[in-house]
Design a protein around this motif. Structure first.
Motif, short mmCIF file in Angstrom:
data_model
loop_
_atom_site.label_atom_id
_atom_site.label_comp_id
_atom_site.label_asym_id
_atom_site.label_seq_id
_atom_site.Cartn_x
_atom_site.Cartn_y
_atom_site.Cartn_z
N ARG A 181 34.74 40.45 42.37
CA ARG A 181 36.01 41.15 42.20
C ARG A 181 35.78 42.52 41.57
O ARG A 181 36.44 43.50 41.94
CB ARG A 181 36.95 40.32 41.33
CG ARG A 181 37.45 39.11 42.08
CD ARG A 181 38.68 38.50 41.48
NE ARG A 181 39.39 37.84 42.55
CZ ARG A 181 40.62 38.15 42.94
NH1 ARG A 181 41.28 39.09 42.32
NH2 ARG A 181 41.17 37.52 43.93
N LEU B 148 35.25 32.36 49.03
CA LEU B 148 34.02 32.67 48.31
C LEU B 148 33.39 31.40 47.73
O LEU B 148 32.17 31.22 47.75
CB LEU B 148 34.34 33.67 47.19
CG LEU B 148 33.19 34.45 46.58
CD1 LEU B 148 32.37 35.15 47.64
CD2 LEU B 148 33.71 35.47 45.59
N ASP C 102 39.50 32.24 44.70
CA ASP C 102 38.93 32.84 45.90
C ASP C 102 38.27 31.74 46.73
O ASP C 102 37.05 31.58 46.72
CB ASP C 102 37.90 33.90 45.52
CG ASP C 102 38.57 35.15 45.00
OD1 ASP C 102 39.78 35.27 45.20
OD2 ASP C 102 37.88 35.98 44.41
N TYR D 97 30.42 40.49 48.80
CA TYR D 97 29.98 39.12 49.04
C TYR D 97 28.48 39.06 49.23
O TYR D 97 27.82 38.13 48.74
CB TYR D 97 30.68 38.52 50.27
CG TYR D 97 32.13 38.16 50.02
CD1 TYR D 97 32.78 38.58 48.87
CD2 TYR D 97 32.86 37.41 50.94
CE1 TYR D 97 34.10 38.27 48.63
CE2 TYR D 97 34.19 37.10 50.71
CZ TYR D 97 34.81 37.54 49.55
OH TYR D 97 36.11 37.23 49.32
N VAL E 9 32.23 35.13 40.80
CA VAL E 9 33.52 35.51 41.39
C VAL E 9 34.04 36.77 40.71
O VAL E 9 34.50 37.72 41.37
CB VAL E 9 34.55 34.36 41.28
CG1 VAL E 9 35.94 34.84 41.65
CG2 VAL E 9 34.14 33.20 42.17
N SER F 52 39.08 29.84 39.74
CA SER F 52 37.95 29.53 40.61
C SER F 52 36.95 28.64 39.88
O SER F 52 36.48 27.64 40.44
CB SER F 52 37.24 30.81 41.06
OG SER F 52 38.08 31.61 41.83
#
Lengths: 265, 164
Positions: free
Chosen positions: B117, B42, B39, B83, B113, B143
């Motif tokens: 998700r 992010l 991601d 986020y 992360v 990530s």
């Protein structure tokens, strides 16, 4: 909500175009670097393919006329022609919950919500939202998508729903006594009013007639290769109010010129 | 704390890295590779949250999430909510996180992360009946794997342009 989405989609579309830039430059570069021999080979291959197609086409024209005549004899409406436009996929979502792709045609090209989208093999999906120069295509494999179909062999009508996998679809509410068989081709039936009639959608892959369940469990595989789509076809009905705009810049210029002359007179 | 004014060019650099992050996460890839795609947007956001918590804050995380929502076509606000929620612990404990080793940082980033998700999935599940596929959490690993390199590159960029 829809107009807001459209404005937002139009605002972020540069990012989407930017994201495809490296891949496009790369493919253009590899096209340029192809050897002469390879090109010649491809050209001759395409020529023979085209000859084949043209031969088929002659027969198709003949059959189309005959079909029209026969339909008129039966006093039913002749099938109308559809207009098509080629479009390219510019973004595929990594988001696995939503089976959608973004294509590089939008409202300026006459794309509208609910428009059917095909590829060279069969039905791919329908337009779910549009921006000025981009549009999102909801694939038939999405969980929220269902399409009315008819079996090519037996004429049985069934609804095919997505299950969130690119290589599998579910055929809903099929009685155990159904005449469907593994390998049957399902064509769009045109009943929902979204998809035109007679385009291939899926092939039945497995039928589980477990009598303890209320319905037979039927799974099908989409005819279009949904995980490898690149070029797609947008379809317009010839009599619909929305019409394709093949050259938006030219049309805009013409419209402006038309307004100018109206002002002059 | 006295916040020094930041030039337009320096703002542009921060913005550009975020846009590059978005572009990287949108770039078309084969499906096999795409399942492992980190991601990016992010991760870039996490870096700036750690480095400039007085400039890049939860509000920025919210806006970035909203842009991701529009880009991915998800229901507006899902990624924005996810986020902003994961941005909170980073902004709250940025001083502690800065003193972690890269390895510790990357495992923590992986957890965050994964949390983002998970939040996205839960909301999607309630709204659209989404089902969980086994490859949904693979990007957590990738990530965490790319975090040290991304961290070093972005720090280099930050020092190069004297963004404080």
């Amino acid at each position: 909500m829809q107009p807001t989405r459209m404005v937002l989609n139009s605002i972020v579309s540069p990012v989407q175009y930017l994201a495809t830039l490296p891949e496009q430059t790369f493919s253009r570069l590899s096209e340029n670097l192809q050897s002469r021999r390879q090109m010649r080979h491809e050209l001759s291959q395409l020529r023979t393919q085209m000859l084949d197609m043209q031969g088929e086409m002659q027969r198709y024209q003949f059959l189309k006329l005959e079909n029209e005549r026969l339909r008129r004899l039966l006093a039913s409406d002749a099938r109308e022609d559809s207009l098509r436009m080629v479009t390219e996929v510019i973004a595929v979502d990594g988001d696995s919950f939503l089976h959608e792709v973004v294509v590089n045609k939008g409202t300026v090209n006459g794309v509208f919500i609910g428009q059917p989208v095909l590829d060279e093999n069969g039905v791919v999906g329908q337009i779910s939202s549009v921006g000025l120069t981009t549009a999102r295509v909801l694939l038939i494999s999405d969980q929220s998508h269902a399409i009315p179909t008819r079996s090519e062999r037996s004429g049985i009508r069934v609804v095919v729903q997505g299950v969130g996998q690119t290589n599998a679809l579910e055929v809903m509410h099929v009685p155990h006594s159904t005449e469907l068989e593994v390998g049957d081709l399902l064509l769009s039936s045109g009943l929902g009013g979204v998809f035109p009639e007679g385009y291939p959608v899926a092939v039945i892959e497995d039928i589980d007639r477990d009598l303890t369940l209320p319905f037979a469990q039927v799974t099908a595989r989409p005819v279009a290769s949904l995980d490898r789509i690149r070029m797609l076809l947008l379809v317009w009905q010839a009599s619909a109010e929305q019409q394709p705009v093949y050259n938006p810049v030219q049309q805009l210029r013409e419209r402006m010129r038309g307004e100018d002359s109206e002002n002059d007179s | 704390m006295i916040v020094e004014p930041i030039s337009l060019g320096q703002r542009g650099v921060v913005l550009a890295t975020l846009v590059i992050g978005l572009v990287l996460s949108l770039m078309p890839m084969s499906l096999g590779m795409a399942a492992w795609r980190p991601d990016w947007q992010l991760l870039v956001l996490f870096y700036w949250l750690l480095a400039l918590p007085h400039r890049v804050n939860i509000g920025v995380a919210f806006i970035l999430g909203a842009i991701v929502d529009v880009l991915l076509g998800t229901t507006l606000g899902i990624h924005a909510a996810a986020y902003s929620l994961v941005a909170y612990p980073v902004v709250r404990h940025y001083q502690r996180l800065r003193h972690f080793s890269l390895l510790q940082q990357s495992s923590l980033i992986g957890v965050l992360v994964g949390l983002a998700r998970a939040i996205t999935f839960i909301i999607e599940h309630y709204l659209n009946n989404a089902t969980l596929l086994s490859n949904y959490f693979w990007p957590v690993l990738s990530s965490a794997f790319v975090w040290p390199w991304l961290y070093l590159i972005l720090r280099k960029i930050r020092h190069r342009f004297h963004i404080r």
